[in-house]
Structure formats: C-alpha cells, structure tokens
Design a protein around this motif. Structure first.
Motif, mmCIF file in Angstrom:
data_model
loop_
_atom_site.group_PDB
_atom_site.id
_atom_site.type_symbol
_atom_site.label_atom_id
_atom_site.label_comp_id
_atom_site.label_asym_id
_atom_site.label_seq_id
_atom_site.Cartn_x
_atom_site.Cartn_y
_atom_site.Cartn_z
ATOM 1 N N SER A 1 0.805 -1.216 0.000
ATOM 2 C CA SER A 1 0.000 0.000 0.000
ATOM 3 C C SER A 1 0.841 1.270 0.000
ATOM 4 O O SER A 1 0.361 2.326 -0.410
ATOM 5 C CB SER A 1 -0.951 0.000 1.198
ATOM 6 O OG SER A 1 -0.226 -0.124 2.412
ATOM 7 N N GLN A 2 2.075 1.213 0.499
ATOM 8 C CA GLN A 2 2.901 2.411 0.550
ATOM 9 C C GLN A 2 4.028 2.384 -0.487
ATOM 10 O O GLN A 2 4.957 3.198 -0.404
ATOM 11 C CB GLN A 2 3.469 2.600 1.958
ATOM 12 C CG GLN A 2 2.382 2.807 3.006
ATOM 13 C CD GLN A 2 2.925 3.344 4.307
ATOM 14 O OE1 GLN A 2 3.031 4.549 4.514
ATOM 15 N NE2 GLN A 2 3.300 2.455 5.195
ATOM 16 N N LEU A 3 3.932 1.522 -1.432
ATOM 17 C CA LEU A 3 4.928 1.444 -2.510
ATOM 18 C C LEU A 3 4.500 2.382 -3.645
ATOM 19 O O LEU A 3 3.405 2.233 -4.181
ATOM 20 C CB LEU A 3 5.027 0.012 -3.031
ATOM 21 C CG LEU A 3 6.129 -0.263 -4.055
ATOM 22 C CD1 LEU A 3 7.493 -0.262 -3.361
ATOM 23 C CD2 LEU A 3 5.888 -1.589 -4.763
ATOM 24 N N PRO A 4 5.355 3.354 -4.002
ATOM 25 C CA PRO A 4 5.023 4.248 -5.136
ATOM 26 C C PRO A 4 5.114 3.465 -6.442
ATOM 27 O O PRO A 4 6.180 3.384 -7.064
ATOM 28 C CB PRO A 4 6.080 5.345 -5.030
ATOM 29 C CG PRO A 4 6.693 5.191 -3.670
ATOM 30 C CD PRO A 4 6.591 3.748 -3.332
ATOM 31 N N LYS A 5 4.035 2.903 -6.848
ATOM 32 C CA LYS A 5 4.043 1.910 -7.923
ATOM 33 C C LYS A 5 4.364 2.499 -9.296
ATOM 34 O O LYS A 5 4.661 1.752 -10.241
ATOM 35 C CB LYS A 5 2.717 1.172 -7.960
ATOM 36 C CG LYS A 5 2.420 0.393 -6.682
ATOM 37 C CD LYS A 5 1.096 -0.317 -6.766
ATOM 38 C CE LYS A 5 0.745 -0.974 -5.439
ATOM 39 N NZ LYS A 5 0.549 0.019 -4.345
ATOM 40 N N ASP A 6 4.307 3.837 -9.401
ATOM 41 C CA ASP A 6 4.651 4.432 -10.687
ATOM 42 C C ASP A 6 6.153 4.379 -10.944
ATOM 43 O O ASP A 6 6.601 4.466 -12.098
ATOM 44 C CB ASP A 6 4.167 5.880 -10.750
ATOM 45 C CG ASP A 6 4.752 6.739 -9.636
ATOM 46 O OD1 ASP A 6 4.853 7.966 -9.827
ATOM 47 O OD2 ASP A 6 5.097 6.182 -8.575
#
Lengths: 112, 116
Positions: free
Chosen positions: B58-63
């Motif tokens: 949930s806190q991973l900047p997936k971009d």
C-alpha cells in the motif's frame, strides 16, 4: 496520520545514568510493542518487546513500561554505558499482522 | 545462522536513472519486507511478501518502484526513474512467519542510496 509518536528526538546521558525514551500510539488494536536498536551503518536489531497484557518487562539493564489506558510505553536503560549510544526506535504492530509502525527514533549519546 | 544479506551497500545515481537492490533473507523465513528509511526517520514499510506473494504494498510508489521475490527466497527492489526524494537507506527484513504478532523481524544492513 503518524501511528506511533516517539520522544525525545535526541538524548544525552552521563555514564551510569538512566535513559528514558517515550512512545505513544493511536490504534488500540496494536498488540505487540518492540524496541529496536540501530548502530550507524547497521540495520535495526530487536532489543526487547512487550505485549499489552503486562505492564512491565525487564531484560538486563533494559525495561519496557507499558500503560495501556494512556496508550503509552517507554524504554528505560539503567546504568547507561557508552556502548549503548545508538538510535532507538519503538514500534507497534496490528493484531494478526506483522506490519510494524515505527516511531521516528531517538538518538542516544552516553557520555563517559 | 547467517543474517539478512543486502547488496550493494552504497549506490550513487543521477536523478531519472534506474537502480536495483538485492536481498537474501534468513534461510527458512517465509516473510520478507522492504523498508525505506529517510535520514532522521524511522523505517517505513514499502512492501511485504509472504513466500512469493505480495501481502501489503500500500505504501509502494508503484509508478516508479517495483519489487519481486522469485521462488519465495531472494528479492529485488527497483526504482525507475529515481527522484531526489528517493535518497534514503533501503532496508530488507525477514521473519519466520507473518501470521501472528510477535514474530521478530531481522534486518539487513541496508543499502544507502544517494540520488544527485
């Protein structure tokens, strides 16, 4: 929203004195409260931990005091030594998960 | 018992470049975590694996961030493209299980990333 608030940010204690670090948490579902010790260039290492069904846990010179009603817990380092100089992090985890919420850390300096 | 291994220990890159970090957890540990620790702050969980499946990202900047755990053992964390604010220590940790509170997490030494 910061789940765990830690204070003070830094602490200077004379050798042989008592170091006290405080943490407060928001989520009453947290059920495990570890303290980690981190030396420069190293990863955090588990120091001591407590569950909310007890008010105090002692391991050698390290003691955790836990106040469930106030949602606070603290680390006491008795007879502080220069080798205790490190950064200390409190943490809290949710019931049935292992996701740790860490405090912001306290840099302890024990002067000889 | 060998601890959590991470490499490289240090990495300096220019912004917009890509970078990858590697982690080898303690043998037999099913759960692996990647944390980001910005200077002066506590570790912040980026992603949690249980074996080779993602439990929490949930806190991973997936971009820009991606992670994988091949065969439920080693893991890699990648940043592409890197930003200045990604400068931090990236910590890998592992635990035997994640099914109950009190399962100790063991941390590696971290990779210090500097983005110029």
């Amino acid at each position: 929203q910061q789940q765990v608030k830690q204070s003070p940010q830094s602490l200077i204690v004379q050798k042989g004195g008592i170091s006290i670090i405080n943490c407060a948490y928001e989520n009453t579902a947290f059920d495990y409260f570890p303290w980690y010790q981190q030396f420069p260039g190293k990863g955090p290492a588990l120091l001591i931990a407590i569950r909310p069904d007890v008010s105090e846990k002692k391991e050698g010179r390290f003691t955790i005091s836990f106040n469930k009603s106030a949602k606070q817990f603290s680390l006491h380092i008795m007879d502080s030594q220069p080798g205790d100089s490190a950064t200390y992090f409190c943490a809290a985890t949710l019931l049935n998960f292992n996701k740790f919420y860490f405090g912001s850390g306290t840099k302890l300096n024990v002067k000889p | 018992e060998a601890g959590v291994a991470q490499s490289p220990r240090y990495k300096i890159i220019e912004k917009r470049q890509s970078v990858a970090f590697w982690c080898n957890p303690i043998s037999g540990h099913a759960t692996l975590y990647w944390y980001q620790q910005i200077l002066g702050q506590g570790p912040k969980l980026l992603i949690q694996f249980q074996n080779n499946g993602v439990v929490d990202d949930s806190q991973l900047p997936k971009d820009r961030f991606s992670a994988e755990r091949l065969k439920g053992v080693d893991s890699t964390l990648k940043i592409q493209p890197a930003k200045l604010e990604d400068s931090a220590v990236y910590l890998c940790a592992s635990s035997f299980t994640s099914g109950g509170a009190g399962d100790a997490q063991y941390f590696g030494p971290g990779t210090r990333l500097t983005v110029l």
